[in-house]
Design an enzyme around this catalytic site. Structure first.
Site: not given
Length: 282
Positions: A2-3, A52, A264
């Site tokens: 989640p950002e 976050k 990533r």
């Protein structure tokens, strides 16, 4: 993962559901049971996010510090006639009786759920870069790190000590919108380019809070404007390059490219985001 907009929205929802009410705090799974017993029945004052990280503030200077990690989620329900039995591995449950009915929230899958004090919250905040969603954000702090670093922009934007709350989607999309290659070294950026990145992130992430999803395409590139099919993806929202490897760029038509950086996936368009070439004399 989640950002930042997800955590900001969650803090808002938790505050709206529980602030000003005494809450029953439990840990059906058991991993937070001892700390839950210490604050069970406390008055909940509110919740805030920083990047976050999430902090749920209770009376007597106690805070529940949550980090959702890759798979965590914190589901908030209000106006219920009754509170159901917990389902699955609920690490933390909050329950309150409100004038509009029962409110409850269940936390599952989080990598962190700790009872802390203000000093620990301040320590966490001090380790984070500015958060585009916070009113107290100081973007120059991030710029001072970016301008001195030879690391790629795509790496710097995911570093929570540089900018808090940006994840892989916002990273890919803001660099596309600013026509910047993700492998460009940070120390080649001009201050005006950094300000453009920041000034784009702020409304993009605010829109994410409002909609509950990430939409980054400009009006002329929406499915309606282009006569194309809407994007189907479990992340939702319309985007330019994120997870669109091999698909045509919505602006120039060239296939979107991908590459792994620090574990990533990067996504970019080679035409719209040309590789940086130094003009320095070799």
């Amino acid at each position: 993962m989640p950002e930042g907009h997800t955590l900001f929205r969650l803090a808002r929802d938790l505050t709206g559901a529980f602030a000003g009410h005494r809450v029953r705090v439990s840990s059906p799974q058991g991993r937070f049971a001892a700390d839950a017993a210490l604050v069970d029945g406390s008055l909940l004052l509110g919740a805030e996010s920083a990047g976050k990280h999430l902090f749920v503030e209770l009376e007597h200077e106690r805070l529940i510090h949550v980090h959702l990690g890759l798979i965590g989620h914190f589901d908030v329900t209000t106006g219920a006639e009754s509170v159901p039995e917990p389902v699955g591995q609920v690490r933390l449950r909050l329950v309150a009786a409100t004038p509009s009915g029962a409110a409850y929230a269940d936390l599952r899958g989080a990598t962190r759920c700790d009872l802390v004090g203000p000093a620990r919250r301040d320590e966490v905040l001090a380790q984070l870069g500015p958060d585009p969603l916070r009113a107290d954000a100081e973007p120059d702090r991030a710029w001072q790190r970016v301008r001195r670093s030879p690391r790629p922009l795509g790496d710097l934007l995911l570093d929570q000590a540089v900018v808090a709350g940006v994840g892989n989607v916002y990273r890919a999309e803001v660099l596309f919108r600013q026509r910047l290659h993700p492998l460009r070294p940070g120390n080649t950026l001009r201050v005006g380019q950094w300000r453009a990145i920041w000034d784009d992130l702020v409304p993009l992430m605010q829109e994410g809070v409002r909609l509950g999803r990430i939409d980054t395409v400009r009006p002329e590139h929406t499915p309606e404007a282009m006569g194309r099919e809407a994007r189907e993806d479990d992340h939702g929202g319309e985007v330019y390059v994120y997870r669109r490897t091999g698909q045509p760029c919505l602006v120039c038509g060239r296939p979107v490219r991908t590459e792994v950086l620090a574990g990533r996936n990067l996504f970019w368009c080679a035409r719209c985001q040309p590789r940086f070439r130094s003009r320095a004399v070799q």
